[in-house]
Design a protein around this motif. Sequence first.
Motif, mmCIF file in Angstrom:
data_model
loop_
_atom_site.group_PDB
_atom_site.id
_atom_site.type_symbol
_atom_site.label_atom_id
_atom_site.label_comp_id
_atom_site.label_asym_id
_atom_site.label_seq_id
_atom_site.Cartn_x
_atom_site.Cartn_y
_atom_site.Cartn_z
ATOM 1 N N PHE A 60 -8.667 -8.517 3.553
ATOM 2 C CA PHE A 60 -7.718 -7.930 4.507
ATOM 3 C C PHE A 60 -7.648 -6.417 4.285
ATOM 4 C CE2 PHE A 60 -5.576 -9.456 0.758
ATOM 5 C CZ PHE A 60 -4.834 -8.372 0.336
ATOM 6 N N THR A 61 -7.029 -5.751 5.229
ATOM 7 C CA THR A 61 -6.793 -4.308 5.144
ATOM 8 C C THR A 61 -5.300 -4.057 5.281
ATOM 9 O OG1 THR A 61 -8.966 -3.765 6.065
ATOM 10 C CG2 THR A 61 -7.272 -2.058 6.187
ATOM 11 N N VAL A 62 -4.778 -3.181 4.414
ATOM 12 C CA VAL A 62 -3.354 -2.856 4.432
ATOM 13 C C VAL A 62 -3.187 -1.396 4.848
ATOM 14 C CG1 VAL A 62 -1.192 -2.916 3.148
ATOM 15 C CG2 VAL A 62 -3.035 -4.475 2.518
ATOM 16 N N ALA A 63 -2.411 -1.153 5.875
ATOM 17 C CA ALA A 63 -2.168 0.202 6.352
ATOM 18 C C ALA A 63 -1.206 0.926 5.405
ATOM 19 C CB ALA A 63 -1.587 0.154 7.761
ATOM 20 N N PRO A 64 -1.189 2.268 5.443
ATOM 21 C CA PRO A 64 -0.252 3.019 4.596
ATOM 22 C C PRO A 64 1.195 2.572 4.820
ATOM 23 C CG PRO A 64 -1.838 4.486 5.618
ATOM 24 C CD PRO A 64 -2.040 3.152 6.255
ATOM 25 N N GLY A 65 1.895 2.299 3.728
ATOM 26 C CA GLY A 65 3.289 1.891 3.821
ATOM 27 C C GLY A 65 3.502 0.432 4.184
ATOM 28 N N ALA A 66 2.421 -0.287 4.486
ATOM 29 C CA ALA A 66 2.537 -1.689 4.879
ATOM 30 C C ALA A 66 2.317 -2.594 3.666
ATOM 31 C CB ALA A 66 1.544 -2.020 5.989
ATOM 32 N N SER A 67 2.498 -3.891 3.875
ATOM 33 C CA SER A 67 2.315 -4.858 2.801
ATOM 34 C C SER A 67 1.594 -6.087 3.337
ATOM 35 C CB SER A 67 3.656 -5.262 2.190
ATOM 36 O OG SER A 67 4.467 -5.922 3.143
ATOM 37 N N ASN A 110 0.847 -1.192 0.000
ATOM 38 C CA ASN A 110 0.000 0.000 0.000
ATOM 39 C C ASN A 110 0.884 1.245 0.000
ATOM 40 O OD1 ASN A 110 -1.883 1.994 0.276
ATOM 41 N ND2 ASN A 110 -2.629 1.363 2.293
ATOM 42 N N ASN A 111 0.985 1.887 -1.152
ATOM 43 C CA ASN A 111 1.773 3.119 -1.254
ATOM 44 C C ASN A 111 0.923 4.371 -1.093
ATOM 45 O OD1 ASN A 111 4.315 1.877 -1.768
ATOM 46 N ND2 ASN A 111 3.649 1.429 -3.860
ATOM 47 N N ASP A 112 -0.351 4.184 -0.717
ATOM 48 C CA ASP A 112 -1.237 5.335 -0.519
ATOM 49 C C ASP A 112 -1.081 5.870 0.907
ATOM 50 O OD1 ASP A 112 -3.220 7.208 -1.130
ATOM 51 O OD2 ASP A 112 -4.352 5.728 -2.299
ATOM 52 N N ASN A 113 -1.830 6.930 1.218
ATOM 53 C CA ASN A 113 -1.723 7.550 2.546
ATOM 54 C C ASN A 113 -2.901 7.203 3.451
ATOM 55 O OD1 ASN A 113 -3.716 9.000 1.301
ATOM 56 N ND2 ASN A 113 -2.694 10.989 1.445
ATOM 57 N N HIS A 114 -3.650 6.147 3.098
ATOM 58 C CA HIS A 114 -4.780 5.714 3.921
ATOM 59 C C HIS A 114 -4.903 4.191 3.824
ATOM 60 C CE1 HIS A 114 -7.161 4.989 0.262
ATOM 61 N NE2 HIS A 114 -6.672 6.134 -0.179
ATOM 62 N N ASP A 115 -5.665 3.629 4.777
ATOM 63 C CA ASP A 115 -5.891 2.185 4.754
ATOM 64 C C ASP A 115 -6.600 1.779 3.463
ATOM 65 O OD1 ASP A 115 -4.793 2.128 7.245
ATOM 66 O OD2 ASP A 115 -6.656 1.675 8.322
ATOM 67 N N VAL A 116 -6.253 0.603 2.959
ATOM 68 C CA VAL A 116 -6.915 0.043 1.788
ATOM 69 C C VAL A 116 -7.379 -1.368 2.129
ATOM 70 C CG1 VAL A 116 -6.662 -0.705 -0.618
ATOM 71 C CG2 VAL A 116 -5.558 1.407 0.167
ATOM 72 N N SER A 117 -8.690 -1.611 1.966
ATOM 73 C CA SER A 117 -9.252 -2.940 2.210
ATOM 74 C C SER A 117 -9.470 -3.638 0.875
ATOM 75 C CB SER A 117 -10.578 -2.834 2.972
ATOM 76 O OG SER A 117 -10.370 -2.256 4.255
ATOM 77 N N LEU A 118 -9.074 -4.909 0.811
ATOM 78 C CA LEU A 118 -9.119 -5.647 -0.444
ATOM 79 C C LEU A 118 -9.800 -6.998 -0.256
ATOM 80 C CD1 LEU A 118 -5.445 -5.020 -1.645
ATOM 81 C CD2 LEU A 118 -7.489 -3.792 -2.377
ATOM 82 N N GLN A 119 -10.442 -7.441 -1.331
ATOM 83 C CA GLN A 119 -11.015 -8.782 -1.386
ATOM 84 C C GLN A 119 -10.427 -9.501 -2.598
ATOM 85 O OE1 GLN A 119 -15.206 -9.074 -2.412
ATOM 86 N NE2 GLN A 119 -15.430 -10.936 -1.184
ATOM 87 N N ILE A 120 -10.033 -10.768 -2.420
ATOM 88 C CA ILE A 120 -9.418 -11.531 -3.502
ATOM 89 C C ILE A 120 -10.248 -12.789 -3.765
ATOM 90 C CG2 ILE A 120 -7.332 -12.702 -4.300
ATOM 91 C CD1 ILE A 120 -5.694 -10.916 -2.600
ATOM 92 N N ARG A 121 -10.560 -13.000 -5.044
ATOM 93 C CA ARG A 121 -11.359 -14.163 -5.442
ATOM 94 C C ARG A 121 -10.714 -14.844 -6.647
ATOM 95 N NH1 ARG A 121 -16.869 -10.883 -5.857
ATOM 96 N NH2 ARG A 121 -15.315 -9.338 -6.483
ATOM 97 N N ALA A 122 -10.934 -16.150 -6.740
ATOM 98 C CA ALA A 122 -10.363 -16.942 -7.835
ATOM 99 C C ALA A 122 -11.467 -17.415 -8.768
ATOM 100 C CB ALA A 122 -9.595 -18.135 -7.276
ATOM 101 N N TYR A 123 -11.140 -17.465 -10.072
ATOM 102 C CA TYR A 123 -12.114 -17.868 -11.084
ATOM 103 C C TYR A 123 -11.463 -18.803 -12.100
ATOM 104 C CZ TYR A 123 -14.984 -13.958 -9.444
ATOM 105 O OH TYR A 123 -15.725 -13.090 -8.677
ATOM 106 N N ASP A 124 -12.205 -19.821 -12.512
ATOM 107 C CA ASP A 124 -11.814 -20.567 -13.696
ATOM 108 C C ASP A 124 -11.910 -19.627 -14.889
ATOM 109 O OD1 ASP A 124 -11.344 -23.166 -12.628
ATOM 110 O OD2 ASP A 124 -13.500 -23.476 -12.469
ATOM 111 N N TRP A 125 -10.938 -19.712 -15.777
ATOM 112 C CA TRP A 125 -10.878 -18.810 -16.935
ATOM 113 C C TRP A 125 -10.987 -19.638 -18.209
ATOM 114 C CZ3 TRP A 125 -5.763 -15.956 -18.548
ATOM 115 C CH2 TRP A 125 -6.009 -15.162 -19.670
ATOM 116 N N GLU A 126 -12.079 -19.427 -18.935
ATOM 117 C CA GLU A 126 -12.296 -20.081 -20.212
ATOM 118 C C GLU A 126 -12.579 -19.019 -21.265
ATOM 119 O OE1 GLU A 126 -14.393 -24.252 -19.388
ATOM 120 O OE2 GLU A 126 -15.545 -22.566 -18.593
ATOM 121 N N GLN A 127 -12.622 -19.430 -22.511
ATOM 122 C CA GLN A 127 -12.972 -18.527 -23.611
ATOM 123 C C GLN A 127 -14.039 -19.185 -24.464
ATOM 124 O OE1 GLN A 127 -9.034 -17.807 -25.271
ATOM 125 N NE2 GLN A 127 -8.856 -15.872 -24.153
#
Length: 204
Positions: A53-60, A16-33
């Motif tokens: 999860f939530t990432v604080a400013p400057g954290a990873s 997180n290179n921003d100056n505020h907390d960032v909350s993220l959600q990660i999901r997985a998908y089968d990928w077809e065409q």
Amino acid sequence: MELSSARTAGVVKIVNNDNHDVSLQIRAYDWEQKDSQDVLTPTQSLIISPPVFTVAPGASQTIRIISKRPAEANEVAYRMLVDEIPTATAGPAINFKFRISMPIFIAPNTAPNLKLGWTLSAGKTPRLNVANTGNRRGRLLNLVLTLPNGKKVTPPAGANPYTLAGMIRQYPFDVDAPLAAGSLVKMSANSDTGPIETEITVTP
């Protein structure tokens, strides 16, 4: 991310290179065409930890990804979507939510073999059909067609460069005049195996 029967897990680090907390959600998908369109279906074949999860400013945050699906004759393709969770703000404000789409591939259980072929149809909106008869994905980057009159045309902006194993992708092109069957069109692109420079005879 490249996984295989010998390497079933990998990690991704989000900073997180921003100056505020960032909350993220990660999901997985089968990928077809299908019908030249990407189709994403929620899957349980990839274990993602942590999924929210939530990432604080400057954290990873380190994300661990584990595949439960065994390797197959053709490369298996997934998409991992990383979505920002909007936060409530006091007063009038504009919240922008971002999404990152990351490809994850499980290598085939036989020797990787990429086989791309192409045909170009005639008409006012000619279509380039890219067929992948190999067992791994292929990419066409910086794709350009040079028409018989010397004009260069490109596919629509943002077109997905991937053609997955065993799939056919279609790229439409806008031209000023209908493209005649039997005419010759030059195609150039960059691929995973190097530059492509070839000539295509337009089909009816």
